[in-house]
Design a protein around this motif. Structure first.
Motif, short mmCIF file in Angstrom:
data_model
loop_
_atom_site.label_atom_id
_atom_site.label_comp_id
_atom_site.label_asym_id
_atom_site.label_seq_id
_atom_site.Cartn_x
_atom_site.Cartn_y
_atom_site.Cartn_z
N HIS A 620 10.35 -3.87 1.28
CA HIS A 620 9.30 -4.17 2.25
C HIS A 620 9.76 -5.37 3.09
O HIS A 620 10.13 -6.41 2.53
CB HIS A 620 7.99 -4.55 1.55
CG HIS A 620 7.50 -3.53 0.56
ND1 HIS A 620 6.45 -2.68 0.82
CD2 HIS A 620 7.91 -3.25 -0.71
CE1 HIS A 620 6.23 -1.91 -0.24
NE2 HIS A 620 7.11 -2.24 -1.19
N HIS A 634 -2.20 -8.23 -2.86
CA HIS A 634 -2.74 -7.90 -1.55
C HIS A 634 -1.80 -8.44 -0.48
O HIS A 634 -1.41 -9.61 -0.51
CB HIS A 634 -4.13 -8.52 -1.38
CG HIS A 634 -5.16 -7.95 -2.31
ND1 HIS A 634 -6.18 -7.11 -1.91
CD2 HIS A 634 -5.33 -8.11 -3.66
CE1 HIS A 634 -6.92 -6.78 -2.94
NE2 HIS A 634 -6.43 -7.37 -4.03
N GLU A 637 1.12 -5.24 5.78
CA GLU A 637 2.40 -4.61 6.10
C GLU A 637 2.20 -3.67 7.28
O GLU A 637 1.32 -2.80 7.24
CB GLU A 637 2.94 -3.85 4.89
CG GLU A 637 4.33 -3.31 5.10
CD GLU A 637 4.93 -2.71 3.83
OE1 GLU A 637 6.14 -2.44 3.83
OE2 GLU A 637 4.20 -2.53 2.84
N GLU A 640 -1.34 -3.45 8.56
CA GLU A 640 -2.38 -2.84 7.74
C GLU A 640 -2.45 -3.53 6.38
O GLU A 640 -1.43 -3.93 5.82
CB GLU A 640 -2.11 -1.35 7.55
CG GLU A 640 -2.13 -0.54 8.84
CD GLU A 640 -1.91 0.94 8.58
OE1 GLU A 640 -1.77 1.32 7.38
OE2 GLU A 640 -1.86 1.72 9.55
N GLU A 641 -3.68 -3.64 5.86
CA GLU A 641 -3.86 -4.19 4.52
C GLU A 641 -3.40 -3.19 3.48
O GLU A 641 -3.60 -1.99 3.61
CB GLU A 641 -5.33 -4.55 4.29
CG GLU A 641 -5.83 -5.69 5.16
CD GLU A 641 -7.23 -6.14 4.76
OE1 GLU A 641 -7.75 -5.60 3.76
OE2 GLU A 641 -7.77 -7.01 5.44
N ARG A 642 -2.77 -3.74 2.44
CA ARG A 642 -2.25 -2.88 1.38
C ARG A 642 -2.34 -3.61 0.06
O ARG A 642 -2.24 -4.85 0.02
CB ARG A 642 -0.80 -2.51 1.69
CG ARG A 642 -0.20 -1.54 0.69
CD ARG A 642 1.20 -1.13 1.10
NE ARG A 642 1.76 -0.21 0.12
CZ ARG A 642 3.01 0.25 0.15
NH1 ARG A 642 3.82 -0.12 1.14
NH2 ARG A 642 3.46 1.08 -0.77
#
Length: 704
Positions: A620, A634, A637, A640-642
């Motif tokens: 990532h 949390h 990326e 967007e929240e992931r």
């Protein structure tokens, strides 16, 4: 090289240290300092530094020294200002050969035409094209150009002998010009210099014959022969043997083993390569020809080197980087001091990585290498000896204590833990870096020999250090923490959510990672931790057959080039691993948007990146961390929240200097307190830069 302990040498390294008649020369032992480019070869003004560098290895007892590569013409230079065996340059070289000969050494100059590897616009090769190692497209040598190249090899060899060299080595390996002519992948010519195996080997054979005629029968002629190219479209074993026999017929005295092209996607000399992994090929060659053969590649261990020669797998052993790390390796073996040899860890950080970046080479564990005239450890007379305290036994502290003691100072080394090594001790636990432990063993033995007092489990205060003239603070680093909700390291796994640990907790086995792991920080430490968590068990580095299978190395007698077709490792494993690899889902994350591993070493980074892909590590980049709670990690990326549902988060977010003692000493400074020197990580916490730390340690010790 006379030994004060001949019985000890005879009992353990009898064969390795025995003399050998090699062509017109008699060598004092079977240890060869193989060719290493240091950057001192390129400019006439560096001849004095090169003489000091090579002379030190001759005084240390090397049986034969091979210089870095010198091109026979301008097109073959590695770079625009690279070394060329011109009359202008070699006019300075008698001081080099004299330095070696006065130490009873023998030295040959290597002739190397870079071909398509030349990083300059005059590059020329068998066929036009561009290699992965050069930004320039090479032109196709004309037939007249081929003939002139042969003549220039011969003229350069003649000049080398006139400069006092005992002979020359022809570089015909590692994917340079002569190797390029031999391989179908890079030689698609339809004239006499191509068109089948016989035509492809015509140039190397012609060069060998011309060089032998130029230097006469009284000079040594060695040829570095590629035993396995490790590239698709390379040579077959039968072609290699026919070439070797042809070289013998043309007057070559000895064949030196070369392994792999520089562009090969198989590592050949990095620390993760098993020791002696390619010796079986050298042994097979020796059975096929009536010439002495030199074994090479990952033969750092003198015991292994002795066994290779004693078994008859080779007549000599090339120990290039080991002699960079310790120029006196042969002498120490002869004197029964093998435990005091400065151990090369095959890290490439200060040698090959520097050379490929067009900088002067050195050695991580021996920063004086190629800097002998600048970094001098002058002995002190007894009445001027100082009482020196070194606090911290990581690489910087170990080297500072040793260098100061070797100069004649009275040194005491303090270490808060019960073991020496600091961060290097942790690195030695990474699969593929097992040899790092050799450096620590070497430091222990050398410290004991130098009379350094070592106090483990001791954390001195400023008051405790007042009796010393100098205090060298090498207290190292501590892992940097993340100031976000839930990121505080935990001693035990929580009832819900992931456990947070530092890389130090993990590698010192104070914590155990679960089956789903997120690694925060993808610098060198993060990559190491990812490999630690996913590597095969046991490490492939510890078994040559397993390693060869792991990297697709095949028998060159059955597979052209000796390598499997290039494979693209999957980004994530489709099924649980079946090769002993630890079955974990591992995520490696970084804030930067650059490719993970982009900052790793030039010669080793690609190996680590390949291992990450093979292990299915999920990478990532460009992420922002938010918090850790019972749901997991949390992050943001791609905008967007992931949430990563992991059970362990490992912090590899850098380091902070441990400066408490230094601050205490400086704050309490008075006329009677010692001088304070802060080195290594305690000075600058820079991604565990052992290279800088060890050099700084020697510089401080040299100035005491």
């Amino acid at each position: 090289m006379a030994s004060p302990h001949p019985s000890a040498a005879a009992s353990r390294y009898r064969t390795l240290l025995s003399p050998l008649d090699l062509g017109p020369l008699t060598l004092r032992n079977r240890i060869v300092m193989g060719s290493m480019h240091t950057g001192l070869e390129d400019h006439p003004g560096d001849a004095g530094r090169l003489a000091a560098f090579l002379g030190e290895r001759a005084r240390g007892g090397a049986g034969l020294i091979v210089t870095g590569g010198f091109s026979p013409n301008r097109s073959g230079r590695l770079s625009l200002d690279g070394a060329q065996a011109s009359e202008h340059l070699l006019r300075r070289h008698p001081r080099i050969t004299q330095e070696v000969h006065e130490a009873d050494g023998r030295i040959v100059l290597q002739l190397l035409h870079a071909g398509r590897y030349a990083a300059q616009p005059l590059a020329a090769s068998a066929t036009a094209g561009r290699s992965p190692l050069s930004p320039f497209r090479s032109r196709r040598l004309t037939r007249r150009g081929v003939s002139r190249t042969i003549e220039q090899f011969a003229a350069s060899a003649r000049r080398a002998v006139e400069a006092g060299y005992d002979g020359v080595e022809i570089m015909g390996s590692e994917g340079y010009l002569l190797n390029q002519f031999l391989a179908p992948a890079t030689n698609r010519r339809r004239d006499r210099w191509g068109r089948g195996a016989e035509g492809r080997r015509a140039l190397p054979l012609a060069v060998a014959a011309a060089v032998r005629e130029a230097i006469g029968p009284d000079a040594l002629l060695t040829y570095r022969l590629s035993l396995v190219d490790l590239v698709p479209g390379g040579q077959t074993w039968d072609e290699t043997i026919v070439l070797a026999r042809g070289l013998q017929e043309r007057g070559v005295d000895v064949l030196s083993s070369g392994i792999g092209w520089h562009e090969a996607r198989v590592p050949t000399i990095v620390t993760s390569v098993p020791r002696g992994a390619f010796v079986p090929l050298t042994a097979q060659l020796r059975r096929e020809v009536d010439l002495p053969v030199i074994a090479s590649n990952r033969l750092h261990d003198p015991d292994l080197a002795e066994s290779v020669v004693a078994r008859g797998d080779a007549d000599l052993v090339s120990m290039a980087r080991p002699l960079l790390a310790d120029p006196h390796l042969p002498r120490k073996l002869a004197e029964g001091r093998s435990g005091q040899i400065v151990a090369c860890i095959a890290c490439n950080q200060s040698c090959l990585d520097k050379v490929f970046d067009h900088q002067r080479a050195s050695c991580l564990v021996n920063p004086r290498a190629a800097h002998e005239t600048e970094l001098v450890l002058t002995p002190v007379v007894q009445r001027r000896a100082r009482r020196v305290a070194v606090v911290g036994a990581g690489p910087a502290g170990l080297e500072a204590a040793l260098a100061a003691a070797e100069r004649g100072h009275v040194v005491t080394l303090f270490e808060a833990s019960q073991e020496i090594g600091g961060q290097l001790r942790l690195a030695a636990r990474i699969p593929g870096k097992e040899d790092y432990a050799l450096a620590l063993r070497s430091w222990r033995m050398r410290l004991a020999s130098a009379g350094v007092g070592i106090r483990l489990g001791t954390r001195p205060s400023a008051e405790d250090l007042q009796e010393f003239h100098d205090v060298i603070v090498a207290t190292g680093v501590t892992p940097r923490l993340v100031d976000l909700p839930g990121f505080a390291p935990q001693a035990e796994a929580p009832a819900a959510g992931p456990q947070v640990v530092t890389y130090q907790d993990l590698l010192e086995e104070r914590a155990v990672a679960g089956e789903r792991v997120a690694i925060i920080g993808a610098g060198g430490i993060g990559v190491d931790v990812a490999e630690y968590l996913t590597s095969p068990i046991p490490s492939a580095t510890l078994d040559a057959a397993t390693w060869r299978e792991h990297w697709g190395v095949l028998d060159p007698s059955a597979h052209r080039g000796g390598v499997a077709a290039r494979r693209t490792p999957p980004e994530a494993p489709a099924d649980p691993p079946t090769d002993g690899r630890r079955a974990r889902e591992v995520h490696l994350l970084q804030r930067k948007e650059t490719k993970i591993g982009a900052g790793l070493g030039r010669t080793t980074g690609w190996v680590h990146r390949a291992e990450l892909r093979r292990a299915g590590v999920v990478q990532h980049t460009g992420v922002a961390y938010e918090r850790i709670d019972e749901q997991g990690l949390h992050l943001l990326e791609d905008g967007e929240e992931r949430v990563l549902d992991v059970d362990t988060v490992v912090l590899c977010t850098g380091q902070e200097s441990v400066t408490g003692l230094a601050a205490e000493l400086l704050e309490a400074r008075s006329g009677r307190l010692p001088r304070v020197h802060v080195i290594g990580g305690a000075d600058v916490a820079a991604e565990l830069d052992a290279q800088r730390a060890i050099r700084q340690a020697v510089e401080v010790a040299a100035a005491l």
